[in-house]
Design an enzyme around this catalytic site. Structure first.
Site, PDB file in Angstrom:
ATOM      1  N   GLU A   1     198.288  81.023  30.542  1.00 61.26           N
ATOM      2  CA  GLU A   1     198.168  81.340  29.061  1.00 61.26           C
ATOM      3  C   GLU A   1     198.850  82.439  28.023  1.00 61.26           C
ATOM      4  O   GLU A   1     199.758  81.249  27.637  1.00 61.26           O
ATOM      5  CB  GLU A   1     196.381  82.247  29.994  1.00 61.26           C
ATOM      6  CG  GLU A   1     195.373  81.703  30.308  1.00 61.26           C
ATOM      7  CD  GLU A   1     194.662  82.064  30.655  1.00 61.26           C
ATOM      8  OE1 GLU A   1     194.141  82.666  29.854  1.00 61.26           O
ATOM      9  OE2 GLU A   1     193.536  82.161  32.181  1.00 61.26           O
TER      10      GLU A   1
ATOM     11  N   ASP B   1     184.485  82.067  28.731  1.00 63.84           N
ATOM     12  CA  ASP B   1     185.267  81.899  30.361  1.00 63.84           C
ATOM     13  C   ASP B   1     185.541  83.452  30.743  1.00 63.84           C
ATOM     14  O   ASP B   1     184.345  84.294  30.090  1.00 63.84           O
ATOM     15  CB  ASP B   1     186.756  81.351  28.286  1.00 63.84           C
ATOM     16  CG  ASP B   1     187.472  81.421  29.572  1.00 63.84           C
ATOM     17  OD1 ASP B   1     188.179  81.396  30.397  1.00 63.84           O
ATOM     18  OD2 ASP B   1     188.639  80.733  28.672  1.00 63.84           O
TER      19      ASP B   1
HETATM   20  C1  BGC Z   1     192.161  85.750  37.055  1.00 62.34           C
HETATM   21  C2  BGC Z   1     192.647  84.212  36.299  1.00 62.34           C
HETATM   22  C3  BGC Z   1     191.996  83.966  35.198  1.00 62.34           C
HETATM   23  C4  BGC Z   1     193.247  85.438  33.350  1.00 62.34           C
HETATM   24  C5  BGC Z   1     192.230  85.624  33.053  1.00 62.34           C
HETATM   25  C6  BGC Z   1     193.284  86.348  36.212  1.00 62.34           C
HETATM   26  O1  BGC Z   1     193.560  87.603  36.762  1.00 62.34           O
HETATM   27  O2  BGC Z   1     193.274  85.346  37.781  1.00 62.34           O
HETATM   28  O3  BGC Z   1     191.383  83.075  36.858  1.00 62.34           O
HETATM   29  O4  BGC Z   1     191.976  83.439  34.099  1.00 62.34           O
HETATM   30  O5  BGC Z   1     192.932  86.591  34.996  1.00 62.34           O
HETATM   31  O6  BGC Z   1     193.082  86.203  31.680  1.00 62.34           O
HETATM   32  C1  BGC Z   2     190.897  80.581  31.559  1.00 63.39           C
HETATM   33  C2  BGC Z   2     189.836  79.156  31.440  1.00 63.39           C
HETATM   34  C3  BGC Z   2     189.587  79.415  33.558  1.00 63.39           C
HETATM   35  C4  BGC Z   2     189.597  81.080  34.266  1.00 63.39           C
HETATM   36  C5  BGC Z   2     189.156  80.766  35.488  1.00 63.39           C
HETATM   37  C6  BGC Z   2     190.589  81.531  32.141  1.00 63.39           C
HETATM   38  O1  BGC Z   2     191.244  82.516  31.470  1.00 63.39           O
HETATM   39  O2  BGC Z   2     190.684  80.305  30.209  1.00 63.39           O
HETATM   40  O3  BGC Z   2     190.757  78.119  31.360  1.00 63.39           O
HETATM   41  O4  BGC Z   2     188.930  78.595  33.486  1.00 63.39           O
HETATM   42  O5  BGC Z   2     190.045  81.900  33.338  1.00 63.39           O
HETATM   43  O6  BGC Z   2     189.872  81.086  36.039  1.00 63.39           O
END
Ligand code: BGC
Ligand code: BGC
Length: 607
Positions: free
Chosen positions: A493, A299
């Site tokens: 998230e 991830d």
């Molecule tokens: C991204 C997301 C990612 C997240 C992780 C964001 O800046 O756009 O895709 O899941 O950071 O913390």
């Molecule tokens: C998320 C994932 C996601 C990734 C890419 C992460 O922060 O946990 O689910 O696929 O970002 O955007």
């Protein structure tokens, strides 16, 4: 001979495994490590993709081109693929993104209900169909890899990712997850190839405990600095292996049976060990016992959490079984660190070979070497009427009717209808997180139909619809029916981890204000999870849990006016109070049990 032509020597007349072996025998260590590297699109140029032979580029949530249109998406991803084909061996890359409810970063794409709503439909055939449609919209923009479905089994609805799960029960998640995978990966329908699905987040992401989310001082990232909200997301899963195997593992078995070829590892921990370091669960259980022969992706920056020392992070993760690393920013540092680890003997060449083989095998199976691009002739289908019809159907099927004392169905001939709540006329709130931006946003973020527009479209010409977002209608105005639409603010998230899920006092006040103007009051709630509505329920005659329905708000009016029946069933137990979260004590009863949902006949009669 150019690189692409030389690689093409390996793509005809030879069985896939042999082709991969032949390709591998030509590859330098740097090229194998390049395949193991996934970079965020703003952190790498196409030229660097070619120079390093990068295996994958991604758009994170909100990783959009400017302007954000399906066409600019196609142009952006095509440039990266063209660059990959110019690398020495011309190995195509996998462009990945989170199309978790439709191709949701793209303005103009069809936005489906989030998984919680799909769980309420209890209809795997519908979920499979949505997967197929999403694949078409992805392929139109040359995106071959979808970081979906999320097969978490959320056990605590305070979690900001509860809505990404299909529900709290393992069997439902396993069934729906497998259906989504089949839909995304199924070629056919005149399409040359399909999309690679990714089951996530392995494993136990839905089983973490409130207050257990870690903080990592050594990670300098905006997200970590804002990370104080993270309370349960990325935290620690407690419980023994029997529980893990009973609740959280089965969806992965079902995913593998459905043909999933990539799995994303969870930020969370088990037994004090981060999953990204968990050799037993990644290598012994998943790749060994469960026979998973696809590849594992880490991830976002997750390996950085393993240790303050990046070298240790890389060695630990790759040795635990990670095949591709979502770096996602400083790929040069990752590449040089992994190279050093191999040179020092801390990561074996066999492990690197295995990782590269897994990635290349999947690329081969997908037909990427033959067809490295998607299909721009599909662009007119992005957000097409046919796709939106399917989303509208999904909305209808996802609605759960929790209370109805004679208020529904509404008559189209109702002389006056009062509608209130900012959410009633807001596509962004309807869609929630993971829509255009990572966290989602309120407002007209993408083309769609709001609930209010749906109502206006459906009522008889004589019906007067009054809309007041704040419910402050003129004192004299009364009506047979009033509708209040409430919503959680969008989140994604850990930013959505919420200690108190009680409906805000301002929402109760809004309900009371509108109540005084109408005979019957209908409340519609947009939320990623059950909220505590116990105090508000007595004030309303009907209550609808609409989850996060997406761009097609007309699906709600379709059911409200009785053209279609209510049929959704709760994918989560609906608690009476915060004391019943995470679990309802056995001596207590929830407000509504898992599976609850009133039904109305076609024509709308309550049954
Ligand atoms: C991204 C997301 C990612 C997240 C992780 C964001 O800046 O756009 O895709 O899941 O950071 O913390
Ligand atoms: C998320 C994932 C996601 C990734 C890419 C992460 O922060 O946990 O689910 O696929 O970002 O955007």
């Amino acid at each position: 001979m150019t690189g692409y032509q030389s690689a093409s020597l390996y793509k005809r007349h030879t069985p896939p495994a042999e082709r991969v072996t032949a390709l591998l025998s030509q590859m330098t260590l740097a090229e194998k490590i390049g395949q193991m590297t996934q970079v965020e699109k703003n952190s790498i140029t196409p030229e660097a993709v070619a120079a390093y032979g990068i295996g994958s580029v991604l758009s994170g949530g909100g990783g959009n081109p400017t302007p954000n249109t399906p066409e600019t998406w196609a142009r952006m991803t095509r440039r990266y693929q063209e660059a990959a084909l110019r690398s020495r061996l011309g190995i195509p890359l996998l462009y990945g993104t989170d199309a978790v409810h439709g191709h949701n970063n793209v303005v103009g794409a069809t936005i489906f209900p989030h998984n919680a709503g799909l769980g309420a439909t209890r209809d795997p055939e519908l979920v499979e169909r949505i997967g197929r449609i999403t694949a078409v919209e992805l392929l139109a923009t040359h995106v071959h890899w979808n970081f979906a479905p999320c097969v978490a089994v959320p056990q605590d609805i305070r979690w900001g990712r509860a809505y990404e799960g299909f529900g709290e029960q393992t069997g439902l998640v396993a069934q729906m997850g497998a259906a989504a995978i089949r839909g995304l990966q199924e070629a056919g329908n005149g399409r040359r190839q399909a999309v690679l699905a990714c089951a996530k987040h392995y494993v136990g992401d839905g089983g973490t405990v409130w207050g257990s989310a870690g903080q990592y001082e050594w990670i300098q990232d905006n997200w970590q600095r804002a990370g104080s909200q993270y309370q349960i997301d990325q935290g620690e899963m407690t419980g023994d292996e029997t529980m893990l195997r009973a609740i959280h593992l089965p969806p992965y078995r079902a995913a593998i049976e459905a043909g999933v070829r990539s799995i994303m590892v969870s930020f969370s921990s088990w037994g004090g060990l981060k999953l990204h370091a968990h050799k037993y669960l990644l290598t012994d259980v998943l790749k060994g016992e469960m026979g998973f022969t696809g590849f594992l992706i880490s991830d976002w920056m997750a390996i950085d959490q393993l240790d303050p020392d990046f070298y240790t992070c890389v060695v630990t993760a790759v040795n635990a079984g990670l095949d591709m690393i979502m770096v996602p920013f400083d790929y040069r540092r990752f590449i040089s660190t992994l190279t050093q680890a191999v040179e020092k003997g801390d990561v074996s060449p066999t492990r690197i070979e295995d990782a590269a083989r897994r990635i290349l095998t999947v690329k081969q199976e997908m037909g990427l070497f033959e067809h490295p691009f998607g299909d721009e002739s599909l662009l007119p289908q992005v957000g097409s009427q046919a796709h939106r019809q399917a989303a509208r159907e999904a909305v209808r099927r996802s609605l759960v009717l929790l209370k109805n004392e004679g208020a529904l169905p509404l008559s189209r001939q109702t002389p006056r209808l009062l509608v209130s709540g900012a959410a009633a006329d807001d596509v962004g709130l309807q869609c929630g997180g993971w829509t255009i931006e990572w966290q989602g946003q309120s407002g007209p973020v993408t083309p769609g139909t709001t609930f209010l527009a749906g109502v206006r479209d459906m009522v008889a010409a004589e019906t007067a619809v009054y809309y007041q977002p704040d419910g402050r209608f003129p004192a004299h105005l009364t009506a047979d029916a009033g509708i209040v639409v409430l919503s959680e603010p969008p989140y994604a998230e850990g930013a959505g981890d919420r200690a108190d899920l009680t409906l805000p006092a301002s929402d109760i006040a809004l309900i009371e204000r509108v109540r005084s103007h109408c005979q019957q009051l209908i409340v519609i709630l947009y939320s990623g999870r059950p909220l505590i509505i116990t105090d508000c329920l007595p004030h309303c005659d009907a209550f609808i849990a609409a989850w996060l329905p997406g761009s097609e708000g007309q699906g709600i009016s379709d059911v409200l006016f009785g053209d279609y029946p209510f049929s959704g069933k709760l994918p989560f137990t609906w608690p009476r109070s915060m004391n019943q979260i995470p679990a309802c004590p056995p001596e207590d009863s929830p407000l509504f049990p898992y599976g609850y949902g009133l039904t109305t006949n076609e024509g709308g009669e309550a049954i």
